[in-house]
Design a protein around this motif. Structure first.
Motif, PDB file in Angstrom:
ATOM      1  N   TRP B  10      67.488  69.680  36.694  1.00  0.00           N
ATOM      2  CA  TRP B  10      67.411  71.649  36.918  1.00  0.00           C
ATOM      3  C   TRP B  10      67.673  72.735  36.648  1.00  0.00           C
ATOM      4  CZ3 TRP B  10      70.100  67.204  38.418  1.00  0.00           C
ATOM      5  CH2 TRP B  10      69.710  66.198  39.757  1.00  0.00           C
ATOM      6  N   PHE B  11      66.817  74.086  36.712  1.00  0.00           N
ATOM      7  CA  PHE B  11      67.045  75.121  35.949  1.00  0.00           C
ATOM      8  C   PHE B  11      67.857  75.859  37.561  1.00  0.00           C
ATOM      9  CE2 PHE B  11      63.333  74.290  33.108  1.00  0.00           C
ATOM     10  CZ  PHE B  11      64.027  73.986  32.171  1.00  0.00           C
ATOM     11  N   GLY B  12      69.496  75.817  37.306  1.00  0.00           N
ATOM     12  CA  GLY B  12      69.954  76.237  37.938  1.00  0.00           C
ATOM     13  C   GLY B  12      69.662  75.984  39.526  1.00  0.00           C
ATOM     14  N   ASP B  13      69.063  76.470  40.639  1.00  0.00           N
ATOM     15  CA  ASP B  13      69.175  75.710  41.585  1.00  0.00           C
ATOM     16  C   ASP B  13      67.331  74.816  41.153  1.00  0.00           C
ATOM     17  OD1 ASP B  13      71.451  76.041  43.090  1.00  0.00           O
ATOM     18  OD2 ASP B  13      70.601  77.764  43.865  1.00  0.00           O
ATOM     19  N   HIS B  14      66.906  75.453  40.729  1.00  0.00           N
ATOM     20  CA  HIS B  14      65.698  74.587  40.855  1.00  0.00           C
ATOM     21  C   HIS B  14      65.004  73.777  39.995  1.00  0.00           C
ATOM     22  CE1 HIS B  14      60.682  74.776  41.140  1.00  0.00           C
ATOM     23  NE2 HIS B  14      60.736  75.435  39.605  1.00  0.00           N
ATOM     24  N   HIS B  15      64.497  72.688  40.923  1.00  0.00           N
ATOM     25  CA  HIS B  15      64.855  70.387  40.566  1.00  0.00           C
ATOM     26  C   HIS B  15      63.403  70.781  39.799  1.00  0.00           C
ATOM     27  CE1 HIS B  15      65.784  67.275  42.280  1.00  0.00           C
ATOM     28  NE2 HIS B  15      65.778  67.348  41.191  1.00  0.00           N
ATOM     29  N   VAL B  16      63.367  70.980  38.625  1.00  0.00           N
ATOM     30  CA  VAL B  16      61.631  71.368  37.652  1.00  0.00           C
ATOM     31  C   VAL B  16      61.738  69.626  38.060  1.00  0.00           C
ATOM     32  CG1 VAL B  16      62.062  73.549  36.726  1.00  0.00           C
ATOM     33  CG2 VAL B  16      63.177  71.913  35.952  1.00  0.00           C
ATOM     34  N   LEU B  17      62.073  68.371  37.624  1.00  0.00           N
ATOM     35  CA  LEU B  17      61.625  67.391  37.506  1.00  0.00           C
ATOM     36  C   LEU B  17      62.889  66.019  38.306  1.00  0.00           C
ATOM     37  CD1 LEU B  17      61.837  66.939  33.597  1.00  0.00           C
ATOM     38  CD2 LEU B  17      59.876  67.008  34.873  1.00  0.00           C
ATOM     39  N   HIS B  18      61.732  64.777  39.085  1.00  0.00           N
ATOM     40  CA  HIS B  18      62.161  64.995  40.379  1.00  0.00           C
ATOM     41  C   HIS B  18      61.803  62.895  38.906  1.00  0.00           C
ATOM     42  CE1 HIS B  18      62.667  67.321  43.749  1.00  0.00           C
ATOM     43  NE2 HIS B  18      61.734  68.148  42.782  1.00  0.00           N
ATOM     44  N   ASP B  19      62.840  62.403  39.268  1.00  0.00           N
ATOM     45  CA  ASP B  19      63.157  60.680  39.381  1.00  0.00           C
ATOM     46  C   ASP B  19      61.542  60.313  38.335  1.00  0.00           C
ATOM     47  OD1 ASP B  19      65.190  60.314  40.765  1.00  0.00           O
ATOM     48  OD2 ASP B  19      64.295  60.584  42.329  1.00  0.00           O
ATOM     49  N   CYS B  46      62.384  68.277  27.145  1.00  0.00           N
ATOM     50  CA  CYS B  46      63.199  66.843  27.180  1.00  0.00           C
ATOM     51  C   CYS B  46      63.020  65.408  25.967  1.00  0.00           C
ATOM     52  CB  CYS B  46      63.422  65.990  28.602  1.00  0.00           C
ATOM     53  SG  CYS B  46      64.015  67.825  30.285  1.00  0.00           S
ATOM     54  N   LEU B  47      61.864  65.190  26.108  1.00  0.00           N
ATOM     55  CA  LEU B  47      62.107  63.886  24.714  1.00  0.00           C
ATOM     56  C   LEU B  47      62.806  63.596  23.646  1.00  0.00           C
ATOM     57  CD1 LEU B  47      58.594  62.761  25.585  1.00  0.00           C
ATOM     58  CD2 LEU B  47      60.326  61.606  27.183  1.00  0.00           C
ATOM     59  N   ASN B  48      63.065  65.106  23.242  1.00  0.00           N
ATOM     60  CA  ASN B  48      63.378  65.432  22.568  1.00  0.00           C
ATOM     61  C   ASN B  48      64.922  66.276  22.223  1.00  0.00           C
ATOM     62  OD1 ASN B  48      62.440  68.314  22.381  1.00  0.00           O
ATOM     63  ND2 ASN B  48      61.735  68.088  19.871  1.00  0.00           N
ATOM     64  N   ARG B  49      64.887  66.513  23.225  1.00  0.00           N
ATOM     65  CA  ARG B  49      66.333  67.291  23.424  1.00  0.00           C
ATOM     66  C   ARG B  49      66.429  68.522  23.557  1.00  0.00           C
ATOM     67  NH1 ARG B  49      68.732  63.953  27.392  1.00  0.00           N
ATOM     68  NH2 ARG B  49      70.008  61.391  26.421  1.00  0.00           N
ATOM     69  N   LEU B  50      65.222  69.103  23.248  1.00  0.00           N
ATOM     70  CA  LEU B  50      65.769  70.210  23.279  1.00  0.00           C
ATOM     71  C   LEU B  50      65.712  71.537  24.330  1.00  0.00           C
ATOM     72  CD1 LEU B  50      62.240  72.023  21.611  1.00  0.00           C
ATOM     73  CD2 LEU B  50      64.389  71.474  20.767  1.00  0.00           C
ATOM     74  N   GLU B  51      65.531  70.509  26.177  1.00  0.00           N
ATOM     75  CA  GLU B  51      66.152  70.557  26.861  1.00  0.00           C
ATOM     76  C   GLU B  51      66.512  69.329  27.044  1.00  0.00           C
ATOM     77  OE1 GLU B  51      65.792  73.497  28.455  1.00  0.00           O
ATOM     78  OE2 GLU B  51      64.207  74.366  28.365  1.00  0.00           O
ATOM     79  N   SER B  52      68.177  69.739  27.627  1.00  0.00           N
ATOM     80  CA  SER B  52      68.745  68.612  27.890  1.00  0.00           C
ATOM     81  C   SER B  52      68.464  68.415  29.747  1.00  0.00           C
ATOM     82  CB  SER B  52      70.604  69.268  28.205  1.00  0.00           C
ATOM     83  OG  SER B  52      70.163  70.344  29.309  1.00  0.00           O
ATOM     84  N   ALA B  53      68.610  66.909  29.407  1.00  0.00           N
ATOM     85  CA  ALA B  53      68.684  66.166  30.735  1.00  0.00           C
ATOM     86  C   ALA B  53      69.363  66.197  31.916  1.00  0.00           C
ATOM     87  CB  ALA B  53      68.296  64.635  30.882  1.00  0.00           C
ATOM     88  N   GLY B  54      68.809  66.973  32.967  1.00  0.00           N
ATOM     89  CA  GLY B  54      70.243  66.801  34.283  1.00  0.00           C
ATOM     90  C   GLY B  54      70.651  65.102  34.478  1.00  0.00           C
TER      91      GLY B  54
END
Lengths: 214, 242
Positions: B10-19, B46-54
């Motif tokens: 999620w970015f705030g309320d925005h669900h950017v990746l679903h399952d 997300c694969l190298n964690r530049l973005e953290s996974a929800g």
């Protein structure tokens, strides 16, 4: 004019003390400022908070108050140090806040992608700061750092108020003997202006040499 | 090599990746395509964690990807990444860009780092640019330098986040050629791109994303000739008509 020329040795002694104060406290301020900057941009919340608190504290207190507090307060609680050392430490800690702010604006000017690329290669936060982000940040803040240096030079004259015999105190002493304030303080002022002019020259040169091609 | 299980972001309320579930085998080239905002770049980051996974799990080589600290740095050293905006270190020459991480992270000597650095620059065809600053290079050259910089760490996987999207059209080819060469050499690759030609030519598998979900995945010929879902058909109709 002779009032100045007759007392050149006193002026010279005072100037040397001013130069010592300036050089030592700028070196200290640069070191502390670098650490504070690293804390303020770190991913650790507690460190960021400490860094912010530091900057807010020192930017919101007058240097003279800090000097008086340290020179007369510290011996009360058993901390005794030489007058010059105390003045250097206080000025360094105070100016570090301004250096930290200048450096932080430089860090913010470096695009986020630079740090990301460094971390994506496996560099730790400290390594990416040291090898990638800070070298670029420094290049963009040479001029603001030069301004901090000049302000610091002028601020060292406050040390005269707590008994350090720097250029200002020397001029004051000469004036007590000669009672010719205009040539004496204009002379002292010119000496400060000369230091500032040198700083301006050096920062100009550095900026041209290190300025970055983007 | 890479396993993603039930990844949500999620970015705030925005669900950017679903399952999102995804597996990439060793030596496989997976090309991720989809409309803008479909979450494909976020997945890649997300694969190298530049973005953290929800929520959800990411395993690299069977080991859960660490969340922070030294272990995370070690993971990233093994996962090369190429960015849309190159992100070469602006204050260092091309050669220094390639040498930095091997010396600081792997502890390689300067001489050794320089030797492999020059080899890699030659491999991507910019040996003669080694002494220049990034700003003195064309976009295509910069991106090839960035690929060389990532390869210098001898990564197990390479992630490409829209590597040609910031390039002038005439430079796209030179970067894609390097990537096709890498794929042919057996590198495991995850490539987010809009280059359908590259996907056809080099992909082992195409993953189509839309609205933060993986909608369809398949072998490139089958996918491009006969997409199974309406959304994929729709998307391909739009990008392939020109």
């Amino acid at each position: 004019m002779s009032a100045v020329l007759d007392h050149l040795p006193e002026f010279w002694e005072g100037l040397l003390v001013t130069l010592q104060l300036t050089a030592a406290s700028f070196a200290g301020a640069a070191a502390v400022g670098l650490v504070i900057t690293a804390m303020r941009v770190s991913p650790v919340g507690v460190l960021r908070a400490i860094g912010t608190a530091y900057v807010e504290t020192f930017q919101n207190l007058p240097l003279l108050v800090l000097l008086v507090l340290a020179v007369f307060g510290l011996p009360e609680i058993g901390i005794k140090a030489g007058l010059l050392t105390t003045a250097v430490v206080v000025i360094a800690l105070y100016e570090a806040a301004y250096i930290a702010e200048a450096l932080r604006s430089g860090v913010n000017a470096v695009s986020a992608g630079q740090g990301e690329a460094a971390r994506a290669l496996g560099l730790s936060f400290g390594q990416s700061l040291r090898h990638v982000v800070l070298p670029q940040a420094l290049r963009t803040v040479i001029q603001p750092l030069g301004n901090v240096f000049i302000a610091l030079t002028m601020n060292t004259s406050l040390a005269a108020a707590v008994g350090v015999v720097d250029l200002t105190a020397a001029a004051n002493r000469v004036n007590l003997a000669e009672a010719q304030p205009i040539p004496i303080f204009v002379g002292a002022g010119l000496a400060y202006a000369l230091i500032a002019a040198c700083a301006g020259f050096v920062t100009g040169r550095l900026e041209r040499r290190l300025g970055m091609v983007r | 090599m890479i396993q993603v299980k039930g990844l949500n972001k999620w970015f705030g309320d925005h669900h950017v990746l679903h399952d999102v579930d995804l597996e990439v085998a060793r030596g496989e080239v997976v090309v991720v395509i989809g409309p803008s905002g479909s979450g494909k770049s976020t997945l890649c980051r997300c694969l190298n964690r530049l973005e953290s996974a929800g929520s959800g799990e990411i395993l690299i080589d069977g080991v859960p990807a660490p969340v922070e600290g030294r272990e995370l740095a070690r993971l990233r050293a093994d996962v090369g990444m190429v960015f849309q905006s190159f992100n070469l270190f602006q204050h260092k020459t091309v050669l220094e860009n390639v040498m930095l991480a091997p010396m600081k992270v792997r502890g390689v000597t300067r001489a050794e780092a320089e030797r492999t650095g020059r080899e890699l620059l030659a491999r991507v065809g910019i040996a003669e640019q080694a002494g220049k600053l990034p700003a003195q290079l064309s976009g295509g050259q910069q991106q090839r330098a960035a690929i060389a910089r990532a390869l210098a760490m001898r990564p197990k996987v390479m992630l490409f986040d829209e590597p040609t999207s910031a390039l002038d059209p005439e430079m796209v080819g030179e970067v894609l050629d390097v990537m096709v060469g890498l794929a042919a050499d057996g590198m495991t690759m995850v490539v987010v791109t809009h280059e359908m030609g590259f996907a056809r030519r080099a992909a082992d598998r195409v993953v189509f994303m839309d609205g933060g979900r993986i909608v369809e995945t398949g072998e490139p010929n089958a996918f491009f000739e006969a997409p199974k879902t309406d959304r994929a058909r729709d998307f391909l109709a739009k990008v392939l008509t020109h």
